[in-house]
Design a protein around this motif. Structure first.
Motif, PDB file in Angstrom:
ATOM      1  N   ALA A   2       7.091  17.190   7.328  1.00 22.44           N
ATOM      2  CA  ALA A   2       5.720  17.122   7.827  1.00 22.44           C
ATOM      3  C   ALA A   2       4.839  16.412   6.804  1.00 22.44           C
ATOM      4  N   GLY A   3       3.829  15.740   7.309  1.00 16.93           N
ATOM      5  CA  GLY A   3       2.898  15.072   6.421  1.00 16.93           C
ATOM      6  C   GLY A   3       1.620  14.716   7.144  1.00 16.93           C
ATOM      7  N   GLU A   4       0.558  14.532   6.393  1.00 16.53           N
ATOM      8  CA  GLU A   4      -0.731  14.224   7.006  1.00 16.53           C
ATOM      9  C   GLU A   4      -0.730  12.840   7.626  1.00 16.53           C
ATOM     10  N   THR A   5      -0.062  11.899   6.992  1.00 20.76           N
ATOM     11  CA  THR A   5       0.016  10.551   7.537  1.00 20.76           C
ATOM     12  C   THR A   5       1.461  10.224   7.910  1.00 20.76           C
ATOM     13  N   ASN A   6       2.307  10.239   6.929  1.00 25.05           N
ATOM     14  CA  ASN A   6       3.741  10.059   7.154  1.00 25.05           C
ATOM     15  C   ASN A   6       4.452  11.352   6.775  1.00 25.05           C
ATOM     16  N   PRO A   7       5.494  11.720   7.530  1.00 25.97           N
ATOM     17  CA  PRO A   7       6.213  12.953   7.203  1.00 25.97           C
ATOM     18  C   PRO A   7       6.902  12.819   5.846  1.00 25.97           C
ATOM     19  N   GLY A   8       6.726  13.856   4.995  1.00 27.42           N
ATOM     20  CA  GLY A   8       7.343  13.815   3.694  1.00 27.42           C
ATOM     21  C   GLY A   8       6.661  14.694   2.668  1.00 27.42           C
ATOM     22  N   LYS A  20      18.225   9.385   5.680  1.00 25.63           N
ATOM     23  CA  LYS A  20      17.647   8.309   6.483  1.00 25.63           C
ATOM     24  C   LYS A  20      16.721   8.861   7.555  1.00 25.63           C
ATOM     25  N   PHE A  21      15.771   8.057   7.904  1.00 27.01           N
ATOM     26  CA  PHE A  21      14.820   8.392   8.968  1.00 27.01           C
ATOM     27  C   PHE A  21      15.527   8.423  10.316  1.00 27.01           C
ATOM     28  N   VAL A  22      15.145   9.393  11.153  1.00 30.90           N
ATOM     29  CA  VAL A  22      15.684   9.484  12.507  1.00 30.90           C
ATOM     30  C   VAL A  22      14.583   9.277  13.552  1.00 30.90           C
ATOM     31  N   HIS A  64       8.363   7.446  17.282  1.00 27.43           N
ATOM     32  CA  HIS A  64       9.058   6.315  16.673  1.00 27.43           C
ATOM     33  C   HIS A  64      10.483   6.750  16.371  1.00 27.43           C
ATOM     34  N   TYR A  65      11.439   5.841  16.603  1.00 25.62           N
ATOM     35  CA  TYR A  65      12.850   6.186  16.442  1.00 25.62           C
ATOM     36  C   TYR A  65      13.580   5.138  15.617  1.00 25.62           C
ATOM     37  N   ALA A  66      14.581   5.592  14.902  1.00 26.49           N
ATOM     38  CA  ALA A  66      15.510   4.650  14.273  1.00 26.49           C
ATOM     39  C   ALA A  66      16.323   3.973  15.364  1.00 26.49           C
ATOM     40  N   VAL A 105      19.397   5.724  17.009  1.00 29.77           N
ATOM     41  CA  VAL A 105      19.292   6.871  17.916  1.00 29.77           C
ATOM     42  C   VAL A 105      18.424   6.576  19.127  1.00 29.77           C
ATOM     43  N   LYS A 106      17.821   5.405  19.152  1.00 28.28           N
ATOM     44  CA  LYS A 106      16.923   5.059  20.260  1.00 28.28           C
ATOM     45  C   LYS A 106      17.675   5.103  21.587  1.00 28.28           C
ATOM     46  N   GLY A 107      17.073   5.783  22.565  1.00 33.47           N
ATOM     47  CA  GLY A 107      17.699   5.926  23.873  1.00 33.47           C
ATOM     48  C   GLY A 107      18.610   7.128  23.991  1.00 33.47           C
ATOM     49  N   ARG A 108      18.918   7.773  22.878  1.00 33.95           N
ATOM     50  CA  ARG A 108      19.788   8.959  22.898  1.00 33.95           C
ATOM     51  C   ARG A 108      19.047  10.213  22.438  1.00 33.95           C
ATOM     52  N   PHE A 109      18.154  10.082  21.483  1.00 33.83           N
ATOM     53  CA  PHE A 109      17.426  11.217  20.925  1.00 33.83           C
ATOM     54  C   PHE A 109      15.979  11.200  21.430  1.00 33.83           C
ATOM     55  N   ILE A 110      15.418  12.394  21.581  1.00 37.24           N
ATOM     56  CA  ILE A 110      14.021  12.518  21.977  1.00 37.24           C
ATOM     57  C   ILE A 110      13.336  13.525  21.068  1.00 37.24           C
TER      58      ILE A 110
END
Length: 117
Positions: free
Chosen positions: A98-104, A46-48, A59-61, A64-69
């Motif tokens: 890593a990705g040019e537009t989206n990581p992957g 899953k995306f984090v 952008h955060y899932a 984890v929003k508010g806990r991860f940076i």
């Protein structure tokens, strides 16, 4: 081509913190979007979090929003995931991508994070 190596995983008690690092090889690191993903035992990956090439957009899932940076240092070819307020449900193998537009386009092999209750 980008090679990614994650580090910083380990065992931590609930409520604790860890900082994951994603070290990249290749001269084009600064042009890639970087993302962190995780795969919990027996579950799908899953995306984090993700960060733009410049570091100005993140952008955060919701989980984890508010806990991860997420952050990056393009001069060091390294991205980071600061994880605070860890919960047992955060236990997973964490992957950098890593990705040019989206990581992957490129993936690391992962680092294990275990949160004990």
């Amino acid at each position: 081509q980008v090679h990614l190596i994650e580090s910083g995983g380990g065992l931590v008690q609930a409520g604790g913190s860890l900082r994951l690092s994603c070290a990249a090889s290749g001269r084009t690191f600064s042009s890639y979007t970087i993302g962190w993903f995780r795969r919990a035992p027996g579950k799908e990956r899953k995306f984090v979090a993700a960060i733009s090439w410049s570091g100005t957009a993140t952008h955060y899932a919701d989980s984890v929003k508010g806990r991860f940076i997420i952050s990056r240092d393009n001069a060091k070819n390294t991205a980071y995931l600061q994880m605070n307020g860890l919960k047992p449900e955060d236990t997973a193998v964490y992957y950098c991508a890593a990705g040019e537009t989206n990581p992957g386009d490129y993936w690391g092999k992962g680092t294990l994070v275990t949160v004990s209750s």
